[in-house]
Write an enzyme that holds these catalytic residues in place. Sequence first.
Site, short mmCIF file in Angstrom:
data_model
loop_
_atom_site.label_atom_id
_atom_site.label_comp_id
_atom_site.label_asym_id
_atom_site.label_seq_id
_atom_site.Cartn_x
_atom_site.Cartn_y
_atom_site.Cartn_z
N LYS A 285 0.97 -0.91 -0.01
CA LYS A 285 0.14 -0.01 0.12
C LYS A 285 0.80 1.26 -0.17
O LYS A 285 1.95 1.44 0.39
CB LYS A 285 -0.38 -0.04 1.58
CG LYS A 285 -2.11 -0.76 0.94
CD LYS A 285 -2.34 -1.32 -0.24
CE LYS A 285 -3.34 -2.87 -0.64
NZ LYS A 285 -4.35 -3.21 0.65
C1 LIG Z 1 -5.45 -3.90 0.83
C2 LIG Z 1 -7.54 -4.15 1.27
C3 LIG Z 1 -7.98 -4.51 2.38
C4 LIG Z 1 -7.54 -4.85 3.43
O1 LIG Z 1 -6.21 -4.73 3.81
P1 LIG Z 1 -5.25 -5.46 4.66
O2 LIG Z 1 -4.76 -4.53 5.71
O3 LIG Z 1 -3.81 -6.76 4.16
O4 LIG Z 1 -6.37 -6.43 5.40
C5 LIG Z 1 -9.34 -4.56 2.00
N1 LIG Z 1 -9.75 -3.75 0.37
C6 LIG Z 1 -9.04 -3.21 -0.03
C7 LIG Z 1 -9.97 -2.46 -1.59
C8 LIG Z 1 -7.57 -3.55 -0.25
O5 LIG Z 1 -6.65 -3.44 -1.37
#
Ligand SMILES: *Cc1c(COP(=O)(O)O)cnc(C)c1O
Length: 417
Positions: free
Chosen positions: A217
């Site tokens: 991210k």
């Molecule tokens: C990465 C992601 C999540 C989940 O986040 P985590 O930190 O991996 O639990 C939820 N929604 C979207 C659209 C994502 O890309």
Amino acid sequence: MRQKFGEKYIRYFMGEIMSLPAKNFQTFEKTGYIRNDFLVFGAPAIQEAEINEVVASMKSGWLGTGPKVARFESEFRDYKDARYAVAVNSGTAALHLSMLVSGVKPGDEIITTPLTFSATINAIIHAGGTPVLADVDPVTMNIDPERIEDKITSRTRAILPVHFAGRPCDMDALSDISKRHGLKIIEDCAHAIETEYKGRKAGTEGDFGCFSFYVTKNVATGEGGMVLTRKKEAAVRIKILALHGMSKDAWKRFSDDGYKHYRVVDCGFKYNMMDLQAGIGIHQLRRVEENWKKRRDIWNFYKQCFSHLPIRLPADPEPETRHAYHLFTILVNELETGITRDAFLAAMTRRNIGVGVHYLSIPEHPYYQKTFGWRPKDYPNAMNIGRRTVSLPISPKLNHDDATDVVNAVEDILIHD
Ligand SMILES: *Cc1c(COP(=O)(O)O)cnc(C)c1O
């Protein structure tokens, strides 16, 4: 070809004049060029500051939830101009707790997009809700407000938009729907840390904004998440639920203030963030704008380089919005490219370029088919995107050479193969 192409576009890339050709390629029989080392998709750009911060936490012995988490919360809150921010250990936890605190009860329906990560859907199910899908707009790839209206019933409790790839959803339309039908809005901002819509920051307009700091991210802590909310009671409740349901400030019970008894006031979860994670996040957040500019430059570079290829490129950001440039997704349509999406993925990997798929539409997965009777063709826009999409590397860790390698690999596959 490699060198010529590299030189031509390297001049454009980031506005710098570079005469050196990319060095990571070697001549590769038939398929043109291959990188020597694998370019990892979504690799985070970690610097000494993060490393030193983690080492300092390790040396201090305070690894778990502590002062660095509190600092990361307040710095993230300030960056987003939000009222309250609560750190948790994943974006999924952020979604789950937001749903619970929204008062989702068994049988309540939550309308969301079929073009998302499974965590969005699973969080609804874990909170006891029933996910209901509304197809996306084929151009923005975001949930289509008109289709939301079609799905509203007396049981609808909330809308869960995902700002796909960092492009803001049509928040005016969503707010209007939520007001007319009395629905909560929980924003999945996993792609949208830097996103803005008409000057409003993603995650601050809905009742809750849920962020992820997973490795790939825009701000990475390994695992991590954050909830933003305007309501103090909601923030307090999330904080309590994130740490076993123990009363506020229970994390301080081992601090030098002296031992404090806690009271369990709710049946909570183990969703707290650690100082080790927050220590990374604090420094990642300081470079969030710098990294955004790097990704924007890579995005523009790709748009320029690929304009002549028979693939669909992501739409330009809408006026009065700020795109977070989290993903650069192309659509590979076999009829136009002569290559299937999956063959394209394999060809990129063979050239040592890591790629992603965001996402196979949710109804493609057996669990959801079995549980909700969903069929991909009932959500044709998400289905078509999911079957054709390829995400190219756009991490701020990419340098000029890496981005040029990506361009050359794509060209090589689409023009020469
Ligand atoms: C990465 C992601 C999540 C989940 O986040 P985590 O930190 O991996 O639990 C939820 N929604 C979207 C659209 C994502 O890309």
